[in-house]
Design a protein around this motif. Structure first.
Motif, PDB file in Angstrom:
ATOM      1  N   ILE A 202      30.724 -16.117  -0.222  1.00 45.38           N
ATOM      2  CA  ILE A 202      30.485 -16.153   1.229  1.00 45.38           C
ATOM      3  C   ILE A 202      31.717 -16.740   1.899  1.00 45.38           C
ATOM      4  O   ILE A 202      32.427 -17.559   1.309  1.00 45.38           O
ATOM      5  CB  ILE A 202      29.227 -16.963   1.581  1.00 45.38           C
ATOM      6  CG1 ILE A 202      29.306 -18.386   1.006  1.00 45.38           C
ATOM      7  CG2 ILE A 202      27.974 -16.252   1.083  1.00 45.38           C
ATOM      8  CD1 ILE A 202      28.109 -19.250   1.341  1.00 45.38           C
ATOM      9  N   THR A 204      31.901 -17.764   5.539  1.00 44.66           N
ATOM     10  CA  THR A 204      31.768 -18.511   6.789  1.00 44.66           C
ATOM     11  C   THR A 204      30.622 -19.514   6.691  1.00 44.66           C
ATOM     12  O   THR A 204      29.692 -19.350   5.882  1.00 44.66           O
ATOM     13  CB  THR A 204      31.484 -17.567   7.974  1.00 44.66           C
ATOM     14  OG1 THR A 204      30.186 -16.974   7.792  1.00 44.66           O
ATOM     15  CG2 THR A 204      32.543 -16.488   8.074  1.00 44.66           C
ATOM     16  N   TYR A 206      28.250 -19.772   8.751  1.00 45.21           N
ATOM     17  CA  TYR A 206      27.014 -19.081   9.111  1.00 45.21           C
ATOM     18  C   TYR A 206      26.406 -18.380   7.897  1.00 45.21           C
ATOM     19  O   TYR A 206      25.191 -18.370   7.719  1.00 45.21           O
ATOM     20  CB  TYR A 206      27.263 -18.074  10.226  1.00 45.21           C
ATOM     21  CG  TYR A 206      25.986 -17.468  10.774  1.00 45.21           C
ATOM     22  CD1 TYR A 206      25.005 -18.271  11.353  1.00 45.21           C
ATOM     23  CD2 TYR A 206      25.756 -16.093  10.715  1.00 45.21           C
ATOM     24  CE1 TYR A 206      23.832 -17.727  11.859  1.00 45.21           C
ATOM     25  CE2 TYR A 206      24.588 -15.538  11.218  1.00 45.21           C
ATOM     26  CZ  TYR A 206      23.621 -16.360  11.795  1.00 45.21           C
ATOM     27  OH  TYR A 206      22.460 -15.825  12.289  1.00 45.21           O
ATOM     28  N   GLU A 207      27.245 -17.803   7.046  1.00 43.45           N
ATOM     29  CA  GLU A 207      26.734 -17.195   5.819  1.00 43.45           C
ATOM     30  C   GLU A 207      26.125 -18.250   4.905  1.00 43.45           C
ATOM     31  O   GLU A 207      25.135 -17.989   4.208  1.00 43.45           O
ATOM     32  CB  GLU A 207      27.854 -16.436   5.107  1.00 43.45           C
ATOM     33  CG  GLU A 207      28.297 -15.173   5.833  1.00 43.45           C
ATOM     34  CD  GLU A 207      29.409 -14.440   5.107  1.00 43.45           C
ATOM     35  OE1 GLU A 207      30.114 -15.089   4.299  1.00 43.45           O
ATOM     36  OE2 GLU A 207      29.570 -13.240   5.336  1.00 43.45           O
ATOM     37  N   ILE A 210      22.688 -18.859   6.207  1.00 42.29           N
ATOM     38  CA  ILE A 210      21.773 -17.801   5.773  1.00 42.29           C
ATOM     39  C   ILE A 210      21.353 -18.029   4.329  1.00 42.29           C
ATOM     40  O   ILE A 210      20.162 -17.988   3.981  1.00 42.29           O
ATOM     41  CB  ILE A 210      22.429 -16.415   5.931  1.00 42.29           C
ATOM     42  CG1 ILE A 210      22.726 -16.112   7.393  1.00 42.29           C
ATOM     43  CG2 ILE A 210      21.533 -15.330   5.327  1.00 42.29           C
ATOM     44  CD1 ILE A 210      23.506 -14.825   7.621  1.00 42.29           C
ATOM     45  N   MET A 211      22.342 -18.283   3.469  1.00 46.07           N
ATOM     46  CA  MET A 211      22.053 -18.501   2.054  1.00 46.07           C
ATOM     47  C   MET A 211      21.128 -19.702   1.864  1.00 46.07           C
ATOM     48  O   MET A 211      20.179 -19.670   1.065  1.00 46.07           O
ATOM     49  CB  MET A 211      23.353 -18.712   1.282  1.00 46.07           C
ATOM     50  CG  MET A 211      23.167 -19.004  -0.207  1.00 46.07           C
ATOM     51  SD  MET A 211      22.372 -17.651  -1.102  1.00 46.07           S
ATOM     52  CE  MET A 211      23.741 -16.482  -1.189  1.00 46.07           C
ATOM     53  N   MET A 279      23.194 -10.086   1.966  1.00 46.20           N
ATOM     54  CA  MET A 279      22.265 -11.020   2.590  1.00 46.20           C
ATOM     55  C   MET A 279      21.683 -10.430   3.864  1.00 46.20           C
ATOM     56  O   MET A 279      22.241  -9.501   4.450  1.00 46.20           O
ATOM     57  CB  MET A 279      22.981 -12.339   2.893  1.00 46.20           C
ATOM     58  CG  MET A 279      23.381 -13.122   1.657  1.00 46.20           C
ATOM     59  SD  MET A 279      23.923 -14.801   2.057  1.00 46.20           S
ATOM     60  CE  MET A 279      25.336 -14.484   3.118  1.00 46.20           C
ATOM     61  N   THR A 282      20.512 -12.642   9.487  1.00 52.61           N
ATOM     62  CA  THR A 282      20.388 -13.987  10.040  1.00 52.61           C
ATOM     63  C   THR A 282      19.633 -14.860   9.034  1.00 52.61           C
ATOM     64  O   THR A 282      19.036 -14.346   8.075  1.00 52.61           O
ATOM     65  CB  THR A 282      19.598 -13.997  11.369  1.00 52.61           C
ATOM     66  OG1 THR A 282      18.197 -13.809  11.085  1.00 52.61           O
ATOM     67  CG2 THR A 282      20.088 -12.913  12.313  1.00 52.61           C
TER      68      THR A 282
END
Length: 334
Positions: A202, A204, A206-207, A210-211, A279, A282
């Motif tokens: 990943i 960022t 933000y990722e 999400i994770m 993924m 969001t």
């Protein structure tokens, strides 16, 4: 003439004694205990002046000598409290002076609400809507309007609010809690991202958010979070689909009734990781710090599969054959 002067001195002395006695009596009334036999909650209204507060307390019978307090602005204006709006807990044995000090302090009655890890933003909003003593300003707003109100216009709300216990007092609103929660998540995410592993699939923060939401929804067992993160990492690196049930549930929305069918697993929603690659677009929940830390520091290993054992934990497998055997053992036989 001497007699007149002597008489005048006597009058002055008596006057001074009387004034001193009156002053002492006035002071004693300010220091007298409140007329309370049990704790009493008193609310200082927003914008209320000193005389209004004293009048209310007198009418309630909390203070029996309101006249003594009404003299305070004239005789000792420097002792007047700077009243603060809010609720205050008056206690038996508290004196009038104690009460004045309390009403000018920040020691207001506070309440708390807890947003659990793994809840969705919708669940958080429902909690705020029903929180006692909390001014609700967003109940009639949609998610987009809420995000614009707190300065994040165009941002999808899911995942961006930190699950925690928040304290508030009368006069605060749900917007205050949302702002605190958002800023806390941004702070924690920045801290966790700064300590990430170097070989993540990943790119960022933000990722990572999400994770972390996937990990949070998959397990509540602390010892499993990093291993589940490791499974997801290896799947992303090898091009396998994540195939995690919580994404199916999130994609179903309010249609979810507690069970998932085979048709649900095959339904093409933007979140169904049995159908989509990589993924979801969001987060699917509000992850806590532990899930965030696991997301950016997965456990090394070779496992690619896991199945729920029915006791809140999972069985992890390296091969599909081993995984199918575990499914037979823990799911199909059950």
């Amino acid at each position: 003439m001497k007699r007149i002067f002597a008489a005048l001195l006597v009058v002055l002395a008596l006057g001074a004694i009387s004034a001193a006695g009156a002053y002492y009596y006035w002071q004693s009334r300010l220091s007298a205990p409140l007329a309370l036999e049990e704790p009493q909650l008193y609310q200082v209204p927003s914008g209320a002046g000193f005389h209004r507060v004293i009048a209310e307390l007198g009418e309630q019978g909390t203070i029996t000598d309101a006249w003594a307090f009404r003299l305070l602005p004239r005789l000792a204006p420097d002792k007047l409290p700077q009243l603060r709006a809010g609720e205050y807990q008056l206690q038996p044995g508290m004196t009038g002076r104690d009460m004045l000090e309390l009403l000018g302090s920040n020691d207001v009655v506070t309440y708390s609400l807890t947003v659990p890890e793994g809840w969705t933003f919708r669940q958080m909003r429902e909690l705020l809507n029903t929180a006692s003593k909390l001014d609700n300003r967003t109940a009639e707003m949609n998610d987009e309007e809420v995000m614009a109100l707190i300065g994040r216009e165009g941002v999808h709300p899911e995942g961006w609010f930190f699950p925690d216990t928040y304290r508030y007092h009368l006069g605060m609103s749900d917007v205050d809690i949302l702002q605190q929660s958002l800023e806390k998540m941004e702070q924690v995410l920045d801290e966790v991202w700064a300590e990430r592993s170097e070989d993540l699939p990943i790119d960022t923060p933000y990722e990572a958010l999400i994770m972390a939401s996937l990990i949070e929804r998959e397990t509540g067992a602390p010892e499993e979070r990093r291993e589940i993160a490791g499974v997801f990492k290896r799947r992303l690196e090898s091009g396998m689909r994540l195939q995690t049930d919580p994404t199916v549930i999130y994609g179903m929305g309010e249609r979810y009734d507690g069970s998932i069918s085979y048709a649900d697993l095959r339904e093409a929603t933007p979140y169904n990781t049995y159908v989509i690659d990589g993924m979801p677009p969001t987060p699917i929940a509000l992850p806590g710090r532990a899930a965030l830390e696991a997301a950016v520091n997965p456990l090394p290993g070779e496992t690619l599969y896991f199945v729920a054992k029915g006791d809140g934990t999972h069985y992890f497998s390296r091969t599909l054959r081993e995984h199918n055997n575990a499914v037979n053992r823990y799911i199909r036989n059950r």
